[in-house]
Design a protein around this motif. Structure first.
Motif, PDB file in Angstrom:
ATOM      1  N   LYS A  70       0.813  -1.211   0.000  1.00 58.93           N
ATOM      2  CA  LYS A  70       0.000   0.000   0.000  1.00 58.93           C
ATOM      3  C   LYS A  70       0.853   1.271   0.000  1.00 58.93           C
ATOM      4  CE  LYS A  70      -3.825  -2.141   2.546  1.00 58.93           C
ATOM      5  NZ  LYS A  70      -4.687  -2.063   3.752  1.00 58.93           N
ATOM      6  N   GLY A  71       2.162   1.111   0.100  1.00 57.33           N
ATOM      7  CA  GLY A  71       3.041   2.271   0.129  1.00 57.33           C
ATOM      8  C   GLY A  71       2.941   3.069   1.412  1.00 57.33           C
ATOM      9  N   LEU A  72       2.582   2.435   2.525  1.00 62.34           N
ATOM     10  CA  LEU A  72       2.406   3.147   3.789  1.00 62.34           C
ATOM     11  C   LEU A  72       3.764   3.438   4.419  1.00 62.34           C
ATOM     12  CD1 LEU A  72      -0.606   1.158   5.334  1.00 62.34           C
ATOM     13  CD2 LEU A  72      -0.621   3.067   3.706  1.00 62.34           C
ATOM     14  N   ALA A  73       3.951   4.657   4.877  1.00 61.46           N
ATOM     15  CA  ALA A  73       5.237   5.070   5.448  1.00 61.46           C
ATOM     16  C   ALA A  73       5.177   5.265   6.950  1.00 61.46           C
ATOM     17  CB  ALA A  73       5.709   6.363   4.783  1.00 61.46           C
ATOM     18  N   ASN A  74       4.012   5.629   7.494  1.00 64.12           N
ATOM     19  CA  ASN A  74       3.921   5.992   8.907  1.00 64.12           C
ATOM     20  C   ASN A  74       3.680   4.820   9.835  1.00 64.12           C
ATOM     21  OD1 ASN A  74       3.950   9.116   9.275  1.00 64.12           O
ATOM     22  ND2 ASN A  74       2.789   8.762   7.395  1.00 64.12           N
ATOM     23  N   GLY A  75       3.406   3.661   9.295  1.00 63.28           N
ATOM     24  CA  GLY A  75       3.153   2.490  10.129  1.00 63.28           C
ATOM     25  C   GLY A  75       2.210   1.541   9.422  1.00 63.28           C
ATOM     26  N   PRO A  76       1.882   0.436  10.077  1.00 61.17           N
ATOM     27  CA  PRO A  76       1.080  -0.596   9.411  1.00 61.17           C
ATOM     28  C   PRO A  76      -0.387  -0.222   9.308  1.00 61.17           C
ATOM     29  CG  PRO A  76       1.448  -1.210  11.690  1.00 61.17           C
ATOM     30  CD  PRO A  76       2.249   0.054  11.460  1.00 61.17           C
ATOM     31  N   CYS A  77      -1.088  -0.857   8.391  1.00 54.95           N
ATOM     32  CA  CYS A  77      -2.540  -0.784   8.373  1.00 54.95           C
ATOM     33  C   CYS A  77      -3.061  -1.728   9.456  1.00 54.95           C
ATOM     34  CB  CYS A  77      -3.079  -1.180   6.993  1.00 54.95           C
ATOM     35  SG  CYS A  77      -2.779  -2.908   6.545  1.00 54.95           S
ATOM     36  N   GLY A  78      -4.366  -1.849   9.571  1.00 53.31           N
ATOM     37  CA  GLY A  78      -4.933  -2.727  10.590  1.00 53.31           C
ATOM     38  C   GLY A  78      -5.098  -4.152  10.141  1.00 53.31           C
ATOM     39  N   GLY A  79      -4.661  -4.476   8.905  1.00 53.57           N
ATOM     40  CA  GLY A  79      -4.973  -5.771   8.334  1.00 53.57           C
ATOM     41  C   GLY A  79      -3.968  -6.880   8.574  1.00 53.57           C
ATOM     42  N   THR A  80      -2.918  -6.639   9.350  1.00 52.09           N
ATOM     43  CA  THR A  80      -1.937  -7.694   9.594  1.00 52.09           C
ATOM     44  C   THR A  80      -2.540  -8.809  10.447  1.00 52.09           C
ATOM     45  OG1 THR A  80      -1.089  -6.612  11.589  1.00 52.09           O
ATOM     46  CG2 THR A  80      -0.017  -6.074   9.500  1.00 52.09           C
ATOM     47  N   SER A  81      -1.981  -9.991  10.308  1.00 60.22           N
ATOM     48  CA  SER A  81      -2.396 -11.127  11.131  1.00 60.22           C
ATOM     49  C   SER A  81      -1.162 -11.907  11.542  1.00 60.22           C
ATOM     50  CB  SER A  81      -3.355 -12.033  10.349  1.00 60.22           C
ATOM     51  OG  SER A  81      -3.706 -13.178  11.113  1.00 60.22           O
ATOM     52  N   LEU A  82      -0.872 -11.885  12.839  1.00 61.99           N
ATOM     53  CA  LEU A  82       0.302 -12.582  13.373  1.00 61.99           C
ATOM     54  C   LEU A  82       1.555 -12.183  12.592  1.00 61.99           C
ATOM     55  CD1 LEU A  82      -1.259 -16.105  14.046  1.00 61.99           C
ATOM     56  CD2 LEU A  82      -1.028 -14.182  15.633  1.00 61.99           C
ATOM     57  N   ASN A  83       1.699 -10.886  12.387  1.00 58.27           N
ATOM     58  CA  ASN A  83       2.853 -10.258  11.725  1.00 58.27           C
ATOM     59  C   ASN A  83       2.850 -10.373  10.207  1.00 58.27           C
ATOM     60  OD1 ASN A  83       3.833  -9.471  14.194  1.00 58.27           O
ATOM     61  ND2 ASN A  83       5.498 -10.947  14.277  1.00 58.27           N
ATOM     62  N   ARG A  84       1.866 -11.067   9.631  1.00 59.05           N
ATOM     63  CA  ARG A  84       1.823 -11.215   8.182  1.00 59.05           C
ATOM     64  C   ARG A  84       1.046 -10.070   7.548  1.00 59.05           C
ATOM     65  NH1 ARG A  84       5.494 -14.200   6.045  1.00 59.05           N
ATOM     66  NH2 ARG A  84       4.190 -14.544   4.196  1.00 59.05           N
ATOM     67  N   CYS A  85       1.528  -9.618   6.386  1.00 55.26           N
ATOM     68  CA  CYS A  85       0.846  -8.595   5.597  1.00 55.26           C
ATOM     69  C   CYS A  85      -0.545  -9.087   5.202  1.00 55.26           C
ATOM     70  CB  CYS A  85       1.673  -8.300   4.348  1.00 55.26           C
ATOM     71  SG  CYS A  85       0.870  -7.245   3.122  1.00 55.26           S
ATOM     72  N   GLU A  86      -1.495  -8.169   5.085  1.00 53.00           N
ATOM     73  CA  GLU A  86      -2.851  -8.574   4.694  1.00 53.00           C
ATOM     74  C   GLU A  86      -2.888  -9.171   3.297  1.00 53.00           C
ATOM     75  OE1 GLU A  86      -6.078  -5.539   2.857  1.00 53.00           O
ATOM     76  OE2 GLU A  86      -5.161  -4.793   4.672  1.00 53.00           O
ATOM     77  N   PHE A  87      -1.871  -8.892   2.460  1.00 48.79           N
ATOM     78  CA  PHE A  87      -1.803  -9.494   1.135  1.00 48.79           C
ATOM     79  C   PHE A  87      -1.358 -10.953   1.209  1.00 48.79           C
ATOM     80  CE2 PHE A  87      -2.108  -5.107   0.190  1.00 48.79           C
ATOM     81  CZ  PHE A  87      -2.594  -4.995  -1.093  1.00 48.79           C
ATOM     82  N   GLY A  88      -0.830 -11.365   2.367  1.00 47.05           N
ATOM     83  CA  GLY A  88      -0.556 -12.772   2.628  1.00 47.05           C
ATOM     84  C   GLY A  88       0.722 -13.328   2.050  1.00 47.05           C
ATOM     85  N   ASP A  89       1.474 -12.517   1.306  1.00 47.57           N
ATOM     86  CA  ASP A  89       2.644 -13.058   0.617  1.00 47.57           C
ATOM     87  C   ASP A  89       3.962 -12.703   1.287  1.00 47.57           C
ATOM     88  OD1 ASP A  89       2.436 -10.360   0.021  1.00 47.57           O
ATOM     89  OD2 ASP A  89       3.360 -10.574  -1.963  1.00 47.57           O
ATOM     90  N   ARG A  90       3.908 -12.068   2.455  1.00 48.07           N
ATOM     91  CA  ARG A  90       5.148 -11.579   3.075  1.00 48.07           C
ATOM     92  C   ARG A  90       4.903 -11.218   4.540  1.00 48.07           C
ATOM     93  NH1 ARG A  90       5.528  -6.588  -0.757  1.00 48.07           N
ATOM     94  NH2 ARG A  90       4.190  -7.964  -1.954  1.00 48.07           N
ATOM     95  N   GLU A  91       6.003 -11.057   5.265  1.00 43.48           N
ATOM     96  CA  GLU A  91       5.922 -10.441   6.583  1.00 43.48           C
ATOM     97  C   GLU A  91       5.725  -8.943   6.379  1.00 43.48           C
ATOM     98  OE1 GLU A  91       8.382 -10.790  10.747  1.00 43.48           O
ATOM     99  OE2 GLU A  91       9.554 -10.321   8.959  1.00 43.48           O
TER     100      GLU A  91
END
Length: 478
Positions: A413-434
């Motif tokens: 998502k190109g976020l610079a200030n911190g994560p979105c709320g969609g992480t799960s157990l440290n995984r990106c909401e897109f599911g393909d990476r930490e």
């Protein structure tokens, strides 16, 4: 002063009813009945119109409010996915013309069709969106989101660090993600009470049925555990009427408990008719007489998630769920080495007062690099050097120093200030990476730079300024 702002200032518990605006006359008519009533169990009730959460054919928040006659109590959402500064300003101008001055600013979940590796979709994240909105609406009521339902140190702490930025950027209140873990609700309140200036918090609630649990299973950031789903399925086996009554009781009980905890109100999707609202009101009225304290409420809350012959429901998605205050993670040796190396290079090459920095700055600010083939060549050189090291996409405004040398362009998502709320157990909401912000947290913690993640507000990179070298701008800032 907006109606919601007045209620929050006066300390009145409020109910915000979230609606997905749709081209449905029957839905609009049902919602009009609810908004005309204007209260739930004696608490003020206000409509909230979500943005870009459904199909592309859904109405905008502006259209949703207009369908009801633009009630002044309306809270409109703004989702930053595939949006720019001009989009915020246009929505604010339209709202102001209609007498609406309440705005909830969100980065937004994954845009349909957005896949990593394809053409990037950039999101106007909530922190710079708040700054833009506050600048142009100093007297507006502005809200942002917080997701405390995180069960690893990195993602949990990163959420709270970004929430601090949201408060600094101008948020008047925070709305929590939908969740059912009472311990996490208390944790979020404890965090807020530790801030220099407390702000009101609303908690998102929903009547959870087996069907809704299945629907929400893949919604980023919402935790519905296997034991929760199993209980709902068992209740349905007893009878649909039994399951229906239990889900209503739990919703009413959760609302009563959140008021006892000290929340300023609730943010509630999933109520579509006046009859549903009245049923909830009756359930709340019955519970008020039987719940005399928070301790009493906890006992009833846990009992509502139990059935004979079943193990106790667990709200954590994995074993050993993290709690705020626990601190046992650190950057890996490779992460520490990478940070040390890149920070040392930055200090030498981009120090505007050192001889090497001055020499490099002089070379990249020559007129030959300003436009045309020279500008393209300099950008190509920067990309060739930095992409293998940090994943650079030559955004034109390098922010590596403020992100402990984790490039924001590597976030889908190109976020610079911190994560979105969609992480799960440290995984990106897109599911393909930490999540890259998880790595950023570990490095900042190990390098004693956590305050940077809470206090450094990183501006949005405008679309027209992308795809050029950031080096000349860095040295010309002086």
């Amino acid at each position: 002063m907006s109606p919601l702002q007045q209620a929050l200032n006066e300390g009145r518990f409020v109910c915000v009813l979230e609606v997905i605006p749709q081209h449905s006359p029957s839905r609009v008519a049902a919602l009009a009945q609810i908004t005309r009533r204007g209260y739930l169990a004696g608490w003020p009730l206000m409509p909230s119109f979500s943005d870009r959460v459904g199909l592309h054919s859904d109405m905008s928040p502006m259209e949703g409010a207009a369908a009801l006659g633009d009630p002044a109590s309306s809270l409109l959402h703004f989702s930053g996915k595939d949006r720019e500064r001009t989009d915020v300003l246009q929505q604010m101008a339209s709202m102001k013309a209609r007498g609406l001055k309440q705005l909830l600013l969100l980065s937004g979940d994954r845009l349909p069709g957005h896949h990593p590796g394809r053409a990037p979709v950039r999101y106007l994240e909530s922190v710079p969106a708040l700054q833009i909105a506050r600048e142009h609406g100093p007297d507006w009521l502005l809200g942002a989101a917080l997701n405390p339902f995180k069960y690893r140190e990195e993602e949990g702490c990163a959420q709270y660090l970004k929430a601090q930025k949201k408060l600094l950027a101008g948020a008047d209140f925070l709305t929590l993600q939908l969740g059912f873990d009472a311990a996490k609700h208390m944790e979020a309140l404890s965090w807020m009470r530790a801030q220099a200036r407390m702000k009101p918090m609303l908690a998102c609630v929903m009547r959870l049925t087996g069907k809704r649990a299945a629907m929400l299973r893949d919604v980023p950031g919402i935790v519905i555990t296997a034991s929760m789903r199993e209980l709902l399925a068992r209740e349905q086996l007893v009878s649909p009427a039994h399951a229906d009554a239990r889900s209503l009781e739990r919703l009413a009980l959760q609302i009563v408990g959140l008021q006892l905890m000290g929340y300023a109100g609730i943010h509630m999707p999933g109520v579509h008719t006046l009859n549903e609202l009245l049923s909830l009101e009756r359930a709340i009225a019955e519970l008020r007489d039987s719940v005399s304290s928070l301790a009493d409420w906890r006992e009833q809350w846990h009992a509502s998630w139990q059935m004979p012959g079943m193990v106790r429901v667990c709200f954590s998605p994995g074993p050993g769920g993290w709690k705020r205050g626990q601190s046992d993670v650190a950057a890996t040796r490779g992460e520490r080495f990478r940070y040390t190396l890149l920070s040392a290079v930055h200090e030498k090459l981009f120090n505007r007062r050192g001889w090497l920095g001055r020499a490099f700055g002089w070379s990249v600010t020559r007129p030959v690099w300003k436009a045309g083939m020279g500008a393209d060549a300099l950008r190509a050189v920067e990309r060739a050097v930095k992409r293998p090291l940090v994943g650079c996409d030559t955004c034109g405004s390098c922010r590596l120093q403020d992100t402990v040398y984790i490039c924001p362009e590597t976030c889908p998502k190109g976020l610079a200030n911190g994560p979105c709320g969609g992480t799960s157990l440290n995984r990106c909401e897109f599911g393909d990476r930490e999540c890259v912000h998880i790595v950023k947290y570990r490095i900042a913690k190990s390098a004693n730079r956590l305050p940077v993640l809470a206090q450094r507000l990183i501006p949005h990179v405008e679309a027209g300024r992308r795809h050029r070298s950031s080096w000349p701008e860095w040295f010309e800032q002086e």
